[in-house]
Design an enzyme around this catalytic site. Sequence first.
Site, PDB file in Angstrom:
ATOM      1  N   GLU A  29      -6.799   3.625  -6.067  1.00 18.74           N
ATOM      2  CA  GLU A  29      -7.758   3.857  -5.248  1.00 18.74           C
ATOM      3  C   GLU A  29      -8.288   4.629  -5.699  1.00 18.74           C
ATOM      4  O   GLU A  29      -7.751   6.355  -4.935  1.00 18.74           O
ATOM      5  CB  GLU A  29      -7.386   3.856  -3.432  1.00 18.74           C
ATOM      6  CG  GLU A  29      -8.670   3.626  -2.812  1.00 18.74           C
ATOM      7  CD  GLU A  29      -8.077   4.115  -1.876  1.00 18.74           C
ATOM      8  OE1 GLU A  29      -9.457   4.102  -1.050  1.00 18.74           O
ATOM      9  OE2 GLU A  29      -7.908   4.737  -1.224  1.00 18.74           O
ATOM     10  N   ASP A  51       0.961  -0.873   0.264  1.00 21.66           N
ATOM     11  CA  ASP A  51       0.078  -0.063  -0.064  1.00 21.66           C
ATOM     12  C   ASP A  51       0.940   1.384  -0.109  1.00 21.66           C
ATOM     13  O   ASP A  51       1.561   1.388   0.759  1.00 21.66           O
ATOM     14  CB  ASP A  51      -0.943   0.192   1.027  1.00 21.66           C
ATOM     15  CG  ASP A  51      -2.104   0.491   1.201  1.00 21.66           C
ATOM     16  OD1 ASP A  51      -2.392   1.449   0.318  1.00 21.66           O
ATOM     17  OD2 ASP A  51      -3.075   0.311   1.186  1.00 21.66           O
ATOM     18  N   HIS A  84     -11.531  -2.282   3.354  1.00 25.23           N
ATOM     19  CA  HIS A  84     -11.301  -2.246   5.059  1.00 25.23           C
ATOM     20  C   HIS A  84     -11.769  -0.964   5.639  1.00 25.23           C
ATOM     21  O   HIS A  84     -12.293  -0.481   6.149  1.00 25.23           O
ATOM     22  CB  HIS A  84      -9.634  -1.674   5.336  1.00 25.23           C
ATOM     23  CG  HIS A  84      -9.061  -0.996   4.880  1.00 25.23           C
ATOM     24  ND1 HIS A  84      -8.822  -1.016   3.326  1.00 25.23           N
ATOM     25  CD2 HIS A  84      -8.503   0.395   5.057  1.00 25.23           C
ATOM     26  CE1 HIS A  84      -8.068   0.139   2.598  1.00 25.23           C
ATOM     27  NE2 HIS A  84      -7.876   0.492   3.434  1.00 25.23           N
ATOM     28  N   ASP A  85     -12.760  -0.374   4.570  1.00 20.91           N
ATOM     29  CA  ASP A  85     -13.233   0.885   4.556  1.00 20.91           C
ATOM     30  C   ASP A  85     -15.066   1.038   4.390  1.00 20.91           C
ATOM     31  O   ASP A  85     -15.602   1.089   5.593  1.00 20.91           O
ATOM     32  CB  ASP A  85     -13.093   1.831   3.497  1.00 20.91           C
ATOM     33  CG  ASP A  85     -11.004   2.024   4.147  1.00 20.91           C
ATOM     34  OD1 ASP A  85     -11.136   2.200   5.175  1.00 20.91           O
ATOM     35  OD2 ASP A  85     -10.815   2.773   2.821  1.00 20.91           O
ATOM     36  N   ASP A 143      -3.173   4.406  -2.389  1.00 21.66           N
ATOM     37  CA  ASP A 143      -4.512   5.097  -1.651  1.00 21.66           C
ATOM     38  C   ASP A 143      -4.739   7.236  -1.892  1.00 21.66           C
ATOM     39  O   ASP A 143      -3.845   7.871  -2.701  1.00 21.66           O
ATOM     40  CB  ASP A 143      -3.578   4.959  -0.109  1.00 21.66           C
ATOM     41  CG  ASP A 143      -5.088   5.920   0.706  1.00 21.66           C
ATOM     42  OD1 ASP A 143      -5.636   4.945   0.908  1.00 21.66           O
ATOM     43  OD2 ASP A 143      -4.462   7.271   1.950  1.00 21.66           O
TER      44      ASP A 143
HETATM   45  C1  NOJ Z   1      -8.518   5.549   2.325  1.00 17.81           C
HETATM   46  C2  NOJ Z   1      -7.847   4.506   3.192  1.00 17.81           C
HETATM   47  O1  NOJ Z   1      -8.326   3.092   2.242  1.00 17.81           O
HETATM   48  C3  NOJ Z   1      -8.562   4.067   4.243  1.00 17.81           C
HETATM   49  O2  NOJ Z   1      -8.433   3.330   4.835  1.00 17.81           O
HETATM   50  C4  NOJ Z   1      -7.998   5.932   4.764  1.00 17.81           C
HETATM   51  O3  NOJ Z   1      -8.368   5.690   6.210  1.00 17.81           O
HETATM   52  C5  NOJ Z   1      -7.727   6.899   4.043  1.00 17.81           C
HETATM   53  N1  NOJ Z   1      -7.484   6.388   2.207  1.00 17.81           N
HETATM   54  C6  NOJ Z   1      -7.029   7.681   4.454  1.00 17.81           C
HETATM   55  O4  NOJ Z   1      -5.448   7.162   4.044  1.00 17.81           O
END
Ligand code: NOJ
Length: 524
Positions: free
Chosen positions: A263, A98, A324-325, A200
Site C-alpha cells: 500500500e 492484510d 476502505h479509506d 499496510d
Molecule cells: C492504511 C489502512 O488502509 C487504513 O485503513 C489504516 O487506518 C491505516 N493504514 C493505518 O493502519
Amino acid sequence: MTGSWWKSAVLYQIYPRSFQDANGDGIGDLAGITARLPYLAELGVDALWLSPIFVSPMADFGYDISDYTAIDSLFGSLGDFDALLRETHARGLKVLLDLVPNHTSIEHPWFKDSRASRESAKRDWYIWRDPAPGGGPPNNWLSEFGGSAWAFDERTGQYYYHAFLPEQPDLNWRNGDVRAAMHEVMRFWLKRGVDGFRVDVIWHLIKDAEFRDNPPNPEFREGDLPHRRLLSFYSADRPEVHEVIRELRAVVDEFSDRLLIGEIYLSPERLVTYYGKGLAGAHLPFNFSLIETPWSARAVAKLIDRYEALLPPGAWPNWVLGNHDRPRIASRVGDRQARVAAMLLLTLRGTPTLYYGDEIGLPQVQIPRDRLRDPVARSVPALGRDGCRTPMQWDASRFCGFSAPPPWLPLSEDAAARNVAVQSGDPGSPYNLYRRLLSLRRRHPALAIGGYRPIPAEGDMLAYIREQSGERLLVALNFGSAPASLSFPYHGTVALSLLGDRSGESLRGRVDLAGNDGLLVRLD
Ligand code: NOJ
C-alpha cells in the site's frame, strides 16, 4: 502461468466487518465470507484480499493488532479461517491477508514490554525519543490522523512515535529482532496456505535515522488535511525502506506462487521505485492514481501514459478505483460514470482490484453523527471512512441479507433496490455489467495480459487498444454526458456496450458513443 497467477487475476477486497454476518451480532465474520464464496466465484473474481482479521482492540478496526497469529473472536476462530481458506482454494480462488507491520496495537505484548521501562528488552522495538530540549515533542512530525505523531509516556518520560492513532505505536524497523519477528508472522500464514499479503503503509516502514523536522508543504491550502501541512520527507519513503521490502519479498519467495502487494500513496514517479531493484520489491505497488486524478478523459489519458512510461522493464501494472479509506467511486463520479469507471478498471493493462460493493454501485452512505464509528471521523471529519465501509447489500429484506439484527453501520437509502438479488435479475444493472466485463476479461487474453496502445482522442473520449497474439480489442469510453465520436483506421465488431445492446454491430473507421457510453470492439 506458474509464478504469476496475479498478472491475469482480478483481486477483490473484502472489508470483513461488512461482508456477511453469520453469527448474528450485526458485524461480518469469516463464516459469512465462506457462505458467500459461491457469489464471488459466480461474479468471476480470482483472489480475495481480507482487511485485517487478527486480534485487535479495534481502535482502528483491526489495523491495530495485538496478536498477529490469532483471529479476533469477532470474526471467528483459526478453524473458521482454515475452512475459509480450504473452501476458497477448492473453488480455484486465492486468499490474501492484510499484513500490518508498521505499527502494532498499544495493547500488543511487545509494546507493553517496551513501555514498561527504558531498560526493557523490547524498548528498542518501538521508536522512543526524549522530549525536545525546551520540552514538547522531539520533532514536528504529524500523525496522518491529526495532531503530533508523538505521544508522551509519563512512566518513562519519553515520547513514542505513531504515524496514525496514539493507539498504534510504530515499530522500529531498524531493529533486526523486529524484522525477524514479523518475518515469522508472515511464515505462519504462508505455511497455512495464504497466497500472499497486502502490506499496510509499506512506504512508512523506515523513518529518518536523525529524526529531522519535516519541511513545510508549499502546496498546502487551508481546508487540506491537517497532516499535509508538512511534506513527509523524513518520516516516510526513505531510501532504506527498499532493503526492508526486499527482505519481506524474500520471505514471500520462500514459498511458491505467493504475492506481495504494497500500500503506497505516492506520486507515480515515486511509486514505481517500490518494484525494487531487479524487481525484487513488491510484485504490485498499489497504484491509487485513478482515485487521486480528476475524473476527465484527458486527465486519465495523461495519467495512463505517464504510469505506463514510468514502469520499469518487466514490471506489471495494477489499478485501483476504491478501498476502505476512500470515498466510493459511485458517489465520486455518479452512477453513469461509475459504469465507465468499471469498464476502464477491467480493461486497462494490469491487475485490477475491486472493492466489495462497487459491483452493485454502492454509494458513499451518509452516516448520522451518532452512528459514526471511525475514530478518524472524530479527529479529522473530512477523513471519516464509515461511509465507504457500510454493509454489503444482498437482497431486499430488512437488513439486506447482511445480518439478522441491525448492522453496525447503516445501509444505503436505496437499499431496497440496490442489492445483489434485485440487480442479478436486471440485465442492465451494475452487477451484470461487472459480471460481463469479468467474463470477457477471462475469455480474452488480450484484456487480461495483452499489450496497451493509446489511440489519439479528444474531449471526453478515451480510447485504447489491448492486443495479444493477433487479437486486438478497442476500448472507447465517453467520460462526458454528450455524444462523442472517434475516427480510427480500423474495422471491427462491438463485443460489449455500456448502454443499450450494441453487441454484434459492425464499425467501419468510426465509433459514435452516446453520453456516458463505452464500447469494447473486436477489431478485424
Ligand atoms: C492504511 C489502512 O488502509 C487504513 O485503513 C489504516 O487506518 C491505516 N493504514 C493505518 O493502519
